[in-house]
Design an enzyme around this catalytic site. Structure first.
Site, short mmCIF file in Angstrom:
data_model
loop_
_atom_site.label_atom_id
_atom_site.label_comp_id
_atom_site.label_asym_id
_atom_site.label_seq_id
_atom_site.Cartn_x
_atom_site.Cartn_y
_atom_site.Cartn_z
N ARG A 1 8.30 -13.54 10.89
CA ARG A 1 7.09 -14.21 11.37
C ARG A 1 6.65 -15.27 10.34
NH1 ARG A 1 3.10 -11.56 10.89
NH2 ARG A 1 3.93 -9.62 10.07
N TYR B 1 12.80 -16.02 16.52
CA TYR B 1 12.77 -14.69 15.90
C TYR B 1 11.59 -13.82 16.31
CZ TYR B 1 14.47 -11.31 12.57
OH TYR B 1 15.02 -10.18 12.01
N LYS C 1 3.48 -9.61 19.64
CA LYS C 1 2.31 -9.91 18.80
C LYS C 1 1.37 -10.91 19.47
CE LYS C 1 4.16 -7.37 15.59
NZ LYS C 1 3.58 -6.09 15.17
N SER D 1 2.84 -4.48 8.66
CA SER D 1 4.24 -4.69 9.00
C SER D 1 5.17 -4.12 7.93
CB SER D 1 4.50 -6.19 9.16
OG SER D 1 3.63 -6.72 10.14
N CYS E 1 5.56 -1.09 6.98
CA CYS E 1 4.91 -0.08 6.12
C CYS E 1 4.99 1.33 6.72
CB CYS E 1 3.46 -0.46 5.85
SG CYS E 1 3.33 -1.87 4.72
P1 GTP Z 1 6.78 -3.34 11.70
O1 GTP Z 1 7.79 -3.14 12.78
O2 GTP Z 1 7.09 -4.53 10.82
O3 GTP Z 1 5.37 -3.41 12.19
O4 GTP Z 1 6.94 -2.13 10.65
P2 GTP Z 1 6.71 -0.55 10.63
O5 GTP Z 1 5.33 -0.27 10.14
O6 GTP Z 1 7.13 0.08 11.90
O7 GTP Z 1 7.68 -0.11 9.43
P3 GTP Z 1 8.94 0.87 9.40
O8 GTP Z 1 8.62 2.27 9.86
O9 GTP Z 1 10.06 0.21 10.08
O10 GTP Z 1 9.23 0.95 7.84
C1 GTP Z 1 9.54 -0.15 7.05
C2 GTP Z 1 10.24 0.25 5.79
O11 GTP Z 1 9.47 1.24 5.08
C3 GTP Z 1 11.61 0.87 6.05
O12 GTP Z 1 12.51 0.35 5.12
C4 GTP Z 1 11.39 2.33 5.83
O13 GTP Z 1 12.55 2.97 5.40
C5 GTP Z 1 10.26 2.38 4.80
N1 GTP Z 1 9.40 3.60 4.97
C6 GTP Z 1 8.89 4.07 6.12
N2 GTP Z 1 8.20 5.23 5.92
C7 GTP Z 1 8.27 5.49 4.60
C8 GTP Z 1 7.75 6.55 3.78
O14 GTP Z 1 7.08 7.48 4.21
N3 GTP Z 1 8.03 6.46 2.42
C9 GTP Z 1 8.76 5.42 1.91
N4 GTP Z 1 8.97 5.41 0.59
N5 GTP Z 1 9.28 4.42 2.67
C10 GTP Z 1 9.03 4.44 3.99
C1 SPV Z 2 5.68 -7.00 12.49
O1 SPV Z 2 5.94 -7.94 11.72
O2 SPV Z 2 4.62 -6.34 12.39
C2 SPV Z 2 6.66 -6.60 13.54
C3 SPV Z 2 7.86 -7.41 13.70
O3 SPV Z 2 6.42 -5.62 14.23
S1 SPV Z 2 7.60 -8.88 14.63
O4 SPV Z 2 7.74 -8.54 16.04
O5 SPV Z 2 8.59 -9.85 14.23
O6 SPV Z 2 6.27 -9.37 14.39
MN MN Z 3 4.45 -4.66 13.71
#
Ligand code: GTP
Ligand code: SPV
Ligand code: MN
Length: 589
Positions: free
Chosen positions: A70, A198, A207, A249, A251
């Site tokens: 993004r 993307y 979004k 994002s 996290c």
């Molecule tokens: P968006 O799709 O961008 O909104 O992200 P999201 O909040 O769904 O994040 P996601 O669960 O994909 O996690 C992103 C990164 O954080 C990955 O590389 C995970 O492996 C890492 N991660 C997720 N949960 C944990 C956790 O509890 N501890 C740690 N250390 N890393 C984590």
């Molecule tokens: C984020 O960035 O919070 C995502 C991925 O979930 S995107 O759809 O590219 O915004």
């Molecule tokens: Mn997201």
């Protein structure tokens, strides 16, 4: 003419007149259509086929190396009054925005196909669901929208019945970052996006519609459109509580939504039901509780870090019919990213993998997959009425200060905790990574209007109901003196959710502090964990001086919203700050 809705036909005709495509295709969402588009993309190199033995139906897309995330600095909210967009958004006047975008769109689809993509965000028969139409010249976007939304004939039928829809116009353009903009016109329910193919820049249902436009609509209609996962936690007694959690994002939303119960929990009968991993629309039901739907139908998840150890549910859904974007490849032509066993042969740009070039997968490499393939997919995810939310969780990446978990004393305090959230930036957006910034409710990049009004909207729910969810804050990312994570995270996060649900049922105690209620240490089950001495101390630590500085910093941030900031929010901050000061004085005496 392909619709019974004149307004839709007219809009498509006017866009075609502007963009001058070679042909127009109205998407019906069928398997045959998807197969035909994929075959064409495999033929022209937009998609690469993966190992058909291990990953049937899976494909890889390599984006332009300058188009990998993004672009918040190129994302605008175009309201007639600049203050309606607020200091949290980049703003452009609507007329200027349209003129700028229409100049980019003029003739941009010459020789290409214009795809008309009708979609529904949410279960097709849900009163909470909303529809839109995306016009795009990218077949990759069409294939992703088919997985991420309810796309095609059924959505078109609903749009024709309702007569209204969000209008999203997208072109990949030249992929030149100097000719890339993502504009939102919430007053017109319209989106214009140019110059990126993307994720959140191009899949306009996600979004742009389900967060920025929807948050604007939700405010006037009395509901909430949030950057939250929705997960059901079933305890050994067979009761399921639903939790909605807002993390910025990359996290941890996808991972928490698909959590695998740790050893000890599985055997006792704990189960996890995934409703959504990124977006939550919720509104009060007749009983005053908040009922939530996931407007999406698929996951666009972060690939790096996803492994059998961290999220075997995610891996289990990625061995068929998934689209991978910017991952590496093994010599066996299987997708590879950092965190998986084995070795990459090729990196995300298709070069022979050389660690000197950096990681094999781009840090924001993603998978797109239908939610139905998730082993923990909740049958309730298709419930048109949504699921009742017992707890709302805020959280971010904070190396210091913020403990593993604490609870808000009431709704207003919960809104302050959400509004004061901060997190280290990640690769999900272009720009520096690891910089702490305020990201209220994880909505900094996604709120389609002035945060001051958004905070007031959140606060307004407090007066409407006395059965609102309890509010918590978590931090899975606290680091020790050696820079490593102190908390194991992933499946073990269930230990923290268990405490929250006990709190919701009135079955666990807490220690009152000015910043919130901390768990009694013995009430979080740490059995079988090998936490270091530092972890045991720091994860539950309450650092008064640190919090005094934090509350002052939150005060400075909130002051940026000027007189529009709700008085009740600043009063709540001052209440917490005064309690901290009183405690400090007492400690000094
Ligand atoms: P968006 O799709 O961008 O909104 O992200 P999201 O909040 O769904 O994040 P996601 O669960 O994909 O996690 C992103 C990164 O954080 C990955 O590389 C995970 O492996 C890492 N991660 C997720 N949960 C944990 C956790 O509890 N501890 C740690 N250390 N890393 C984590
Ligand atoms: C984020 O960035 O919070 C995502 C991925 O979930 S995107 O759809 O590219 O915004
Ligand atoms: Mn997201």
């Amino acid at each position: 003419m392909h619709s019974r809705l004149a307004a839709l036909n007219e809009w498509v005709a006017s866009v075609a007149a502007l963009t001058t495509p070679e042909r127009i295709h109205w998407c019906d969402g069928s398997e045959a259509e998807d197969a035909a588009f994929k075959a064409a993309m495999l033929a022209d190199g937009t998609l690469l086929a993966l190992n058909d033995q291990t990953h049937p139906g899976c494909t890889l897309h390599r984006s332009h190396p300058g188009d990998v995330a993004r672009v918040e600095h190129l994302t605008f909210v175009c309201t007639s009054d600049r203050d309606d967009a607020g200091p949290n958004n980049h703003w452009m006047a609507p007329a200027e925005g349209h003129a700028k975008m229409d100049a980019l769109f003029a003739g941009c689809m010459k020789g290409r196909t214009l795809y008309v993509v009708p979609y529904c965000m949410g279960p097709i028969d849900s009163p909470l669901a909303r529809c839109g139409v995306e016009i795009t010249d990218s077949p990759y976007v069409v294939a992703n929208m088919r997985l991420m939304t309810r796309m095609g004939s059924a959505a078109l039928a609903r749009i024709e019945r309702e007569g209204s829809f969000v209008r999203g116009l997208h072109s990949t353009g030249e992929l030149d970052p100097d000719r890339r903009f993502i504009l939102h016109f919430p007053e017109e329910l319209a989106i214009k996006s140019y110059g990126s193919g993307y994720g959140g820049n191009a899949l306009l249902g996600k979004k742009c519609h389900a967060l920025r436009i929807a948050s604007y609509q939700a405010r006037s209609e009395g509901w909430l459109a949030e950057h939250m996962l929705i997960v059901g936690i079933e305890n050994p007694q067979g009761q399921t509580h639903y939790i909605a959690a807002a993390f910025p994002s990359a996290c941890g939303k996808t991972n928490l939504a698909m959590l695998i119960p740790p050893e000890g929990y599985r055997e006792k009968g704990w189960k996890v039901w995934t409703v959504g991993d990124d977006i939550c629309w919720m509104r009060p039901g007749a009983d005053g509780r908040l009922y939530a739907i996931n407007p999406e139908a698929g996951y666009f998840g972060v690939a790096p870090g996803t492994s059998t150890a961290t999220n075997s549910n995610a891996l289990a859904m990625l061995d068929r019919d998934a689209i991978f974007t910017n991952v590496g490849l093994t010599a066996e032509n299987t997708p590879w990213w950092e965190g998986l066993p084995g070795r990459p042969a090729w990196d995300w740009q298709g070069r022979e993998h050389d660690p000197a070039h950096g990681p094999a997968a781009h840090p924001n490499a993603r998978f797109t997959v239908s939610a139905k393939q998730c082993p923990s997919y909740s049958p309730k995810a298709e419930d048109p009425q949504g699921v009742p939310i017992s707890a709302i969780v805020f959280g971010g990446r904070r190396a210091g200060l913020v403990p593993l978990v604490f609870e808000a004393r009431d709704w207003t305090h919960g809104v302050l905790i959400g509004a004061g959230m901060a997190s280290e930036t990640t690769a999900a957006a272009t720009g520096a990574v690891g910089v702490v910034r305020r990201d209220p409710m994880a909505m900094k990049p996604f709120c389609g209007y002035n945060f001051a009004d958004y905070f007031a909207h959140w606060l307004s729910f407090g007066a409407k109901s006395d059965t609102l969810p309890k509010v918590f804050h978590v931090n899975w990312f606290r680091k020790g003196s050696d820079g490593s994570f102190l908390w194991p995270g992933f499946g073990d996060n269930l230990r923290v959710l268990e405490w929250m649900l006990k709190r919701c049922e009135g079955k666990a105690g807490a220690v009152e502090t000015p910043v919130g209620r901390f768990p009694k240490r013995e009430e979080i089950n740490l059995d079988g964990l090998k936490l270091s001495e530092e972890a045991q101390r720091v994860l539950f630590d309450y650092d008064r001086e640190g919090w005094q500085a934090e509350m002052a910093s939150i005060g400075e941030y909130l002051a940026e919203f000027g007189p529009r900031l709700p008085v009740a929010l600043e009063a709540e901050r001052q209440r917490v700050a005064a309690a901290l000061a009183a405690e400090a004085k007492q400690a000094a005496a």
